[in-house]
Design a protein around this motif. Structure first.
Motif, mmCIF file in Angstrom:
data_model
loop_
_atom_site.group_PDB
_atom_site.id
_atom_site.type_symbol
_atom_site.label_atom_id
_atom_site.label_comp_id
_atom_site.label_asym_id
_atom_site.label_seq_id
_atom_site.Cartn_x
_atom_site.Cartn_y
_atom_site.Cartn_z
ATOM 1 N N TRP A 181 0.621 -0.945 0.100
ATOM 2 C CA TRP A 181 -0.359 0.447 0.183
ATOM 3 C C TRP A 181 1.485 2.086 0.295
ATOM 4 C CZ3 TRP A 181 -5.050 -0.254 -0.696
ATOM 5 C CH2 TRP A 181 -5.970 -1.479 -0.256
ATOM 6 N N HIS A 295 2.309 -3.023 7.122
ATOM 7 C CA HIS A 295 1.353 -2.474 7.033
ATOM 8 C C HIS A 295 0.544 -3.021 8.393
ATOM 9 C CE1 HIS A 295 -2.078 -0.143 6.351
ATOM 10 N NE2 HIS A 295 -2.211 -0.298 5.391
ATOM 11 N N ARG A 298 -3.044 -4.301 7.929
ATOM 12 C CA ARG A 298 -3.851 -4.819 7.024
ATOM 13 C C ARG A 298 -2.458 -6.791 6.904
ATOM 14 N NH1 ARG A 298 -6.815 -2.606 3.008
ATOM 15 N NH2 ARG A 298 -7.283 -0.317 3.338
ATOM 16 N N ASP A 301 0.024 -7.538 4.952
ATOM 17 C CA ASP A 301 0.436 -7.031 3.535
ATOM 18 C C ASP A 301 1.235 -6.016 3.863
ATOM 19 O OD1 ASP A 301 -1.466 -7.832 2.146
ATOM 20 O OD2 ASP A 301 -2.945 -5.770 2.278
#
Ligand SMILES: Cc1cc2nc3c(=O)[nH]c(=O)nc-3n(C[C@H](O)[C@H](O)[C@H](O)COP(=O)(O)OP(=O)(O)OC[C@H]3O[C@@H](n4cnc5c(N)ncnc54)[C@H](O)[C@@H]3O)c2cc1C
Length: 343
Positions: A181, A295, A298, A301
């Motif tokens: 991300w 992350h 998340r 991720d």
């Protein structure tokens, strides 16, 4: 099959995607607004170092990343065929008084040690040139580390290089493989919404572009103003720093102030024609450091965010260390950049 999906086609997302693709990974970048739609699609592009003192891991990381610039952007251009407008042309900064002059000379000594001879920070007499800014002491700082690129062109160059390596860039689609991300200030707001306190925020900046060819001259840093000559015969002037804003991409009379200050500081710009104004929102983490790593909200991720005012300067090494982590599970990211530091 896709090995890595990156959300966000700005400087961070594209650099991570590029560093993965050049190692052979199959990469997909997804951004509903397209390439360079956020802070990265701008016009300033100063690749400028922190002052050479009070050394820390952030400054060391930035030094390495700035020194990587020529090879990194050179390869991007060679593979994709588009120029990011990169050059390491150095920088001049005026010195207002005897105190500033003495401090600059001290920093010249610390730069010799901290920059290990790979770049210099010197005090020079003001050259007799109308590009040189007014300087009350008659002296300027000249550093040879500072570079520049054209942000919008750099995004397009990264996208072209990625596509040349078989990477996909799309406005929608499904995440496959490892997921990164890199969604800028919106991503920071998303994390804040998932947390109990501020993780990061958007800081708006406005800048403008003048028609004046100083392509081979050093860029200037005058009382907080970046004056950046680009390869295409333009000069960028930036930037404002606005915590409160109603719209992300509007410009206003604060640009008039930037323009007046630049015209006063640099004789060569007194008559330069204004070409355009631009505004965007920088992603600033709570610690002000980049957020690189796993992350925090998340699971499984990864996150690449928080480039704030130096995202382009940090992008080459940020891309590399993220590729190490995402593809090889190897973590050589400074502890202070751990996303959990901003929670
Ligand atoms: C006026 C101004 C001047 C600046 N000057 C300099 C400078 O001189 N030197 C320098 O190094 N840096 C400078 N910066 C900072 C630099 O531009 C930023 O640090 C950098 O662009 C941040 O890159 P990013 O990829 O993290 O964010 P962005 O470029 O904002 O990219 C984030 C992307 O994510 C996308 N996105 C958002 N949500 C989603 C979602 N859910 N799914 C998919 N995509 C999503 C957005 O559309 C956007 O394209 C400046 C910034 C501004 C505004």
């Amino acid at each position: 099959m896709v090995d890595v999906t990156v959300f966000g086609a700005g400087a961070f997302g594209l650099s991570v995607a590029w560093c993965c693709a050049r190692r052979g990974a199959a990469v997909r970048v997804i951004d509903p607004d397209g390439v360079g739609a956020g802070a990265s699609g701008g016009i300033v592009g100063a690749l400028a170092p922190h002052v050479p003192e009070q050394w820390n891991e952030k400054k060391a990381f930035q030094l390495e990343s700035l020194l990587m610039g020529a090879d990194f952007w050179g390869e991007v251009e060679a593979v994709g065929g588009l120029s990011p407008g990169y050059a390491r042309t150095g920088r001049w900064q005026p010195l207002a008084d005897a105190g500033a002059l003495a401090l600059a000379r001290t920093r010249a000594e610390s730069a010799a040690r901290l920059w290990q001879g790979r770049a210099a920070w010197d005090v020079i007499e003001r050259p007799d040139d109308d590009w040189a800014p007014a300087t009350p002491t008659g002296y300027l700082i000249h550093d040879t580390l500072t570079g520049r690129l054209h942000p919008r062109q750099a995004c397009d160059a990264l996208a072209a290089a990625l596509r040349a390596k078989g990477g996909e860039i799309a406005t929608g689609g499904r995440a496959e493989g490892q997921v990164v991300w890199a969604t800028g200030w919106r991503g920071l707001e998303d994390m804040t919404a998932r947390h109990t306190r501020l993780v990061g925020t958007g800081i708006k900046g406005q800048a403008l572009l003048l028609g004046h060819d100083a392509a081979t001259m050093p860029q200037l840093f005058v009382e907080g103003l970046h004056i950046v000559p680009h390869a295409d015969g333009t000069v960028a002037i930036g930037s404002t720093t606005e915590r409160d804003f109603a719209a992300a991409d509007t410009t206003d009379s604060q640009c008039d102030v930037l323009l007046a200050r630049a015209r006063t500081a640099v004789p060569a710009l007194a008559e330069a024609r204004e070409i355009r104004r631009w505004a965007g929102v920088r992603p600033r983490s709570r610690t002000r450091a980049p957020m690189l790593g796993r992350h925090p909200f998340r699971e499984g991720d990864f996150l690449a965010n928080g480039g704030f005012k130096i995202g382009f300067g940090m992008a080459p090494l940020a891309g590399e260390v993220m590729a190490d982590l995402v593809l090889e599970g190897q973590d050589r990211i400074p502890a202070g950049f751990d996303p959990r530091a901003s929670l």
